[in-house]
Design an enzyme around this catalytic site. Structure first.
Site, PDB file in Angstrom:
ATOM      1  N   GLY A  28       0.837  -1.197   0.000  1.00  0.00           N
ATOM      2  CA  GLY A  28       0.000   0.000   0.000  1.00  0.00           C
ATOM      3  C   GLY A  28       0.870   1.244   0.000  1.00  0.00           C
ATOM      4  CG  ASN A  45      -3.568   4.919   9.984  1.00  0.00           C
ATOM      5  OD1 ASN A  45      -3.905   6.040   9.606  1.00  0.00           O
ATOM      6  ND2 ASN A  45      -2.398   4.680  10.502  1.00  0.00           N
ATOM      7  N   GLY A  97      -3.043  -5.622   0.474  1.00  0.00           N
ATOM      8  CA  GLY A  97      -3.550  -6.987   0.631  1.00  0.00           C
ATOM      9  C   GLY A  97      -3.730  -7.438   2.070  1.00  0.00           C
ATOM     10  CB  THR A 145       9.719 -11.132 -11.979  1.00  0.00           C
ATOM     11  OG1 THR A 145      10.608 -11.047 -13.082  1.00  0.00           O
ATOM     12  CG2 THR A 145       8.969 -12.443 -12.032  1.00  0.00           C
ATOM     13  CB  CYS A 205       6.384   4.760  24.967  1.00  0.00           C
ATOM     14  SG  CYS A 205       7.206   5.783  26.175  1.00  0.00           S
TER      15      CYS A 205
END
Lengths: 396, 122
Positions: A73, A153, A202, A239, A327
């Site tokens: 991502g 998030n 994913g 690839t 922390c």
């Protein structure tokens, strides 16, 4: 008796879904061909790639030729922002984003600032929402890209992406959205939303790690991030990680097929957790928006205590969560998201994120609600800040 | 991340609490940094008879406070002043690098409490 383990850190990562794993496995040593090869081994791999691309396209409401696989991502975010910036620098050098983006976006923008680009970071309100008015006012003649995350998030706030994309479209400015957390928790249709670029990952949706997707609307001008061979129609050489691509395709399919049920299940667990914490623990604050929030996100600040101590204590009873405390971030400042919604340092230090997923049950929530209150109480009994509040007004 | 000694002191910290009629009180750190250590001393004949602490902070801050109070209890004021953050780190069997500042806070906390005690003695 084995210790009970409850994983509520699904926004960090999720386990690979058994059906995803099953589809991936043959592509490690059985159908191991290089998709670029002409022979049957290669064709077999190529066919699997095509199927995965089709599944992702269907999941996002896109065309197959608009789906590009990346290594993460983060890479998708980097590609979108740097790619548009470099390809359109003849038109302008201004980018608009928000203060609460993931570091994949923020640090990319900071990098571009060092190379002559100008970036406006939009404020958010106390719930983490951007202002569409401020977005409109931030647009200049030199603006070439607007990038706003779909859902945050840390605090789970969902932005009005459709409206923001419409504003961008009216001014003919490219619009990108980091949808890594939204995918699988919110309905996403790129055409309905009207976005030009969209990133997903994913491993946040029960797919494998090391795979992401950038949706690029047909006609969008952006440079390559990586140069090399002809893979991904020459736009993302290297690839292909075929097994991961196959896994991404299956994960995207599962995430969208079961979306409504998933949202219902997660919302029920989430609200049980939120209400349970409010009922059992005093001096807490829910971070993020009360309703415009991801179905799987719970984020609380517990006053008078520090997040890392809370995480370790939870870990000792088998509960895996995360925190925006300094922390745990490796820096001296608490999370930039919690600061942007206006939390004081001490409240931000005491934050705890519990992010739910398919693997969680009602019993998990009950276990957390049973374990969390005594842990908070113990840490508060050690805290010099707590006494000042007992029996009176909160004064930290 | 943390060794067993640190985890043990975090889970079962020694000398937690406050002393009502303390001879010296020290408070260091700030909520901005996410660490506050408060130390209470009872001193008799130049010896630290009793010591209690309250700490807002991460596991290593709590463990550093706990072991530091254990180390200076029963010691003379001079011995307590000689305590360094390195002594605290060593006694804990090591701290991760980003957490060493917690041991510095422990050293500063005991010094600050002793300073307060000396002021009150005058």
């Amino acid at each position: 008796m084995t210790k009970r383990r409850v994983y509520v850190d699904n926004s960090a990562t999720t386990p690979v879904h058994p059906q995803v794993l099953e589809e991936m496995l043959p592509f490690f040593n059985e159908n191991f061909g290089n998709p670029s090869s002409v022979h049957s081994f290669g064709r077999q791999a190529k066919k699997a790639m095509d199927k995965a691309r089709e599944r992702v396209a269907v999941a996002l409401g896109a065309k197959t030729e608009e789906i590009f696989f990346t290594g993460s991502g983060t890479e998708a975010d980097n590609w979108a922002v740097k790619g548009v910036a470099l390809a359109n620098k003849d038109k302008g050098n201004h980018i608009i984003t928000t203060k609460i983006e993931h570091h994949a976006l923020l640090h990319t923008c900071e990098y571009l600032e060092k190379h002559g680009f100008e970036v406006t970071y939009l404020d958010v309100d106390e719930y983490g929402l951007i202002s569409l008015k401020q977005l409109e006012e931030a647009i200049k003649d030199s603006t070439i890209l607007i990038s706003i995350m779909f859902a945050n998030n840390e605090i789970g706030t969902i932005q009005p992406i459709g409206e923001a994309a419409r504003i961008a479209k009216e001014k003919e400015i490219y619009f990108h959205t980091d949808s890594v957390q939204a995918m699988g928790n919110v309905k996403i249709d790129v055409k309905e939303l009207g976005v030009d670029l969209l990133s997903i990952s994913g491993h946040k949706i029960m797919g494998p790690k090391g795979i992401g997707v950038l949706y690029i609307r047909k006609g969008v001008r952006l440079d390559n991030l990586i140069h090399g061979g002809a893979q991904e129609r020459r736009r993302r050489p290297g690839t292909e990680n075929v097994a991961a691509v196959v896994g991404m395709g299956k994960a995207a399919q599962l995430a969208t097929e079961n979306l409504e049920q998933h949202i219902r299940d997660m919302t029920s667990l989430r609200d049980k957790l939120i209400n349970g914490i409010y009922e059992r623990i005093p001096h807490v604050k829910l971070n993020g928006h009360p309703t415009e929030r991801l179905a799987n996100n719970v984020n609380f600040s517990f006053e008078f205590i520090e997040g890392e101590a809370l995480l370790l204590s939870l870990d000792m009873v088998g509960i895996a969560a995360s925190s925006g405390s300094a922390c745990t971030s490796g820096s001296l400042d608490p999370s930039h998201v919690l600061m942007a919604i206006g939390l004081s340092h001490e409240i931000a230090h005491g934050s705890l994120r519990l992010s739910l997923g398919e693997i969680n049950t009602d019993e998990d929530v009950e276990y957390i609600l049973e374990q969390l209150p005594p842990i908070v109480e113990r840490l508060r009994s050690l805290s010099p800040l707590f006494k000042q509040c007992e029996g009176g007004k909160v004064s930290v | 991340m943390y060794n067993e000694t640190v985890m043990e002191h975090f889970t079962n910290p020694r000398n937690v609490g406050e002393i009502e009629d303390a001879d010296g009180i020290g408070e260091v750190g700030s909520p901005q940094c996410g660490d506050i250590m408060k130390i209470f001393l009872k001193v008799e004949d130049n010896i630290i008879k009793d010591i209690k602490f309250k700490t807002f902070g991460c596991a290593s801050a709590i463990a550093s406070s706990s072991i530091m109070t254990d180390m200076v209890k029963g010691k003379t004021i001079e011995e307590a002043l000689a305590l360094t953050n390195k002594d605290v780190v060593d006694a804990l069997g090591g701290l991760p690098k980003p957490k060493v500042h917690c041991s510095v806070l422990a050293e500063e906390a005991i010094r600050s409490a002793i300073e307060d005690y000396k002021k009150k003695m005058k």
